[in-house]
Design an enzyme around this catalytic site. Structure first.
Site, PDB file in Angstrom:
ATOM      1  N   SER A   1      24.324 -13.509  93.503  1.00 62.99           N
ATOM      2  CA  SER A   1      24.535 -12.509  92.461  1.00 62.99           C
ATOM      3  C   SER A   1      25.586 -12.996  91.461  1.00 62.99           C
ATOM      4  O   SER A   1      25.420 -14.022  90.823  1.00 62.99           O
ATOM      5  CB  SER A   1      24.916 -11.169  93.087  1.00 62.99           C
TER       6      SER A   1
ATOM      7  N   ASP B   1      23.376 -10.451  85.038  1.00 56.96           N
ATOM      8  CA  ASP B   1      24.100 -11.307  85.966  1.00 56.96           C
ATOM      9  C   ASP B   1      23.153 -12.397  86.476  1.00 56.96           C
ATOM     10  O   ASP B   1      22.018 -12.518  85.993  1.00 56.96           O
ATOM     11  CB  ASP B   1      24.687 -10.476  87.108  1.00 56.96           C
TER      12      ASP B   1
ATOM     13  N   ASP C   1      21.248 -12.960  89.123  1.00 58.18           N
ATOM     14  CA  ASP C   1      19.926 -12.694  89.691  1.00 58.18           C
ATOM     15  C   ASP C   1      19.203 -11.544  89.006  1.00 58.18           C
ATOM     16  O   ASP C   1      18.142 -11.126  89.435  1.00 58.18           O
ATOM     17  CB  ASP C   1      20.015 -12.446  91.194  1.00 58.18           C
TER      18      ASP C   1
ATOM     19  N   ASP D   1      19.828  -8.198  88.412  1.00 64.01           N
ATOM     20  CA  ASP D   1      19.730  -6.794  88.794  1.00 64.01           C
ATOM     21  C   ASP D   1      20.855  -5.962  88.171  1.00 64.01           C
ATOM     22  O   ASP D   1      20.989  -4.776  88.453  1.00 64.01           O
ATOM     23  CB  ASP D   1      19.695  -6.614  90.315  1.00 64.01           C
TER      24      ASP D   1
END
Length: 468
Positions: A95, A232, A234, A236
């Site tokens: 993340s 960000d 990834d 989400d």
């Protein structure tokens, strides 16, 4: 700090995420949770992610299950694809944390894992996890995962939703940089690509550093942009600026998105801006911080009424849709996992439809403002000890908090959230998945919220023995 497993998945230093450790956690997941006979695997753009993804795929196939390799795709695209086929998923990502760390996010055929699933996976880890299958499972390549995600927004919003807008896509190392540009173009926007990085940059949309904020402002002026959008690592969590390059907080994007979609019930953590309570048409339910708690609140609303028009969002901007909503041009199916694109597209489309900018659109909301940051590389037990000391002593709180106003109450739903007579709020929370302590502030002006943040960040770093 050794790799840690929780509801956000497994996270740790890349050097500690050995093939054996990754293999063991995947097999524990397969033993403890429903998977529908197959697991979809995606990854972000960290250098370590291809190696870890290969290990995940080998563990799945070794258990005799079908592995669907989706490649480098946004987390919500992976989850959407797997859920549509009734399969589980594993996303290889750290993340927003630094490049020397990575992790795994686990998804059931119904969506994100919950706290009960976490406990079951940990129990299965201790018992050895799923055994080898009688035969090796098949491997399938899914090259269209991201394309189906693009279609979700094209079909719901239409080809003219962003027509006439110049949208900068801050690419950095987001796994969504190509997908996000495709979505903006599919909705009629003019895409201006900005600052692609060949090395991984840890972008935390809840705590954007001053250098990046300055760069965003400069880019909007240089390229004459209506907004800059990003995510960000990834994808989400969204990042959105207005035409001045000023960031639009996630807990402002959330209410704007809920409004456009016609939501009636909003579930959001205690850390989110309280402006949503002052808006008409919403029943607001507060939760602990973290998407599993938001999902639990949404599921409770749906259990009470399966037709409930319920959504969820977090202060980081991640948005969850719990009902089939109607976009400007078509249906938008539920997606009960944190998504970055919906809270990017919906506010921009709403602003264009009203012939105004994002700044003017946000100005129509009740005047409450938030700011957030964190002190990093602090052991969790040290942060927790400070929060406990402040919770237990009014004298300690009086010495630490400085708003120029008397304390009116504390909220212990998640960390320590202190309210004051002048309406201001200061909230401390040790992170549950990283060695850091987060700080949130709220006030009646953006300037005051930022001033509170800066003053308390200095004080927090001093108390924790770190540098802000």
């Amino acid at each position: 700090m050794p790799p840690k497993f929780g509801t956000s998945g497994l996270r740790g230093l890349v050097t500690d995420l050995t093939d054996d450790l990754v293999h063991a956690h995947v097999r524990a997941f397969l033993a403890a949770c429903p998977h529908g006979g197959a697991v979809h695997v995606g990854r972000d753009l960290r250098d370590s992610s291809p190696r870890i993804a290969a290990t995940v795929i080998a563990a799945i196939r070794g258990a005799g299950l079908l592995a669907v390799d989706c490649g480098a795709v946004p987390t919500p695209a992976l989850a959407m694809s797997a859920m549509a086929r009734g399969h589980a998923a594993v996303m290889v990502t750290g993340s927003h944390i630094p490049a020397d760390r990575n992790g795994l996010k686990f998804y059931l055929p119904s969506g994100e894992i919950a706290k009960t699933d976490e406990a079951a996976i940990l129990a299965a880890l201790n018992e050895g996890g799923a055994p080898d299958g009688a035969t090796e499972g098949a491997l399938e390549q899914d090259a269209d995962c991201a394309a189906r995600y693009v279609a979700r927004y094209r079909d719901g919003f239409g080809a003219q939703a962003l027509s006439g807008l110049r949208i900068g896509v801050y690419e950095h190392s987001s796994v969504a940089r190509e997908t996000l540009a495709e979505i903006v173009a599919a909705l009629g926007g003019k895409v201006v690509r900005i600052a692609r990085s060949d090395s991984f940059i840890p972008v935390d949309t809840e705590a954007v550093d001053p250098e990046t904020r300055t760069a965003l402002s400069g880019w909007t002026a240089e390229h004459r942009l209506d907004a800059i959008v990003s995510t960000d690592g990834d994808a989400d969590r969204p990042m959105v600026t207005n035409a001045r390059g000023a960031l639009v907080p996630g807990d402002v994007l959330g209410p704007l998105t809920a409004q456009l979609l016609g939501a009636r019930i909003v579930v959001t953590p205690v850390s989110s801006n309280t402006l949503v309570e002052a808006m008409e048409g919403f029943e607001v339910r507060r939760s602990q911080i973290g998407s599993p708690f938001v999902i639990a609140g949404m599921e409770e609303a749906l259990a009470e009424d399966p037709a409930a028009q319920v959504v969820g969002y977090e202060a980081n901007g991640g948005f969850l849709l719990g009902f089939e909503a109607r976009g400007p041009e078509g249906a938008i199916a539920p997606l009960m996992t944190r998504d970055a694109v919906l809270p990017i597209v919906a506010p921009l489309a709403a602003a264009r439809a009203k012939r105004c900018g994002l700044e003017e659109l946000a100005a129509q909301l009740p005047p409450r403002f938030t700011a957030a940051d964190r002190v990093q590389e602090i052991p969790s037990d040290r942060s927790m000890a400070l929060v406990e000391a402040l919770r237990a002593s009014a004298d300690e709180r009086a010495a630490f908090f400085d708003t120029g106003s008397d304390e009116t109450g504390i909220d212990e739903t998640d960390g320590l959230r202190v309210g004051f007579a002048n309406g201001e709020v200061v909230h401390l929370r040790p992170s549950g998945n990283a060695p850091e302590c987060r700080l949130y502030t709220e006030a009646d002006s953006a300037e005051r919220a930022q001033a509170l943040l800066e003053a308390h960040m200095t004080r927090l770093a001093e108390r924790l023995g770190a540098r802000a």
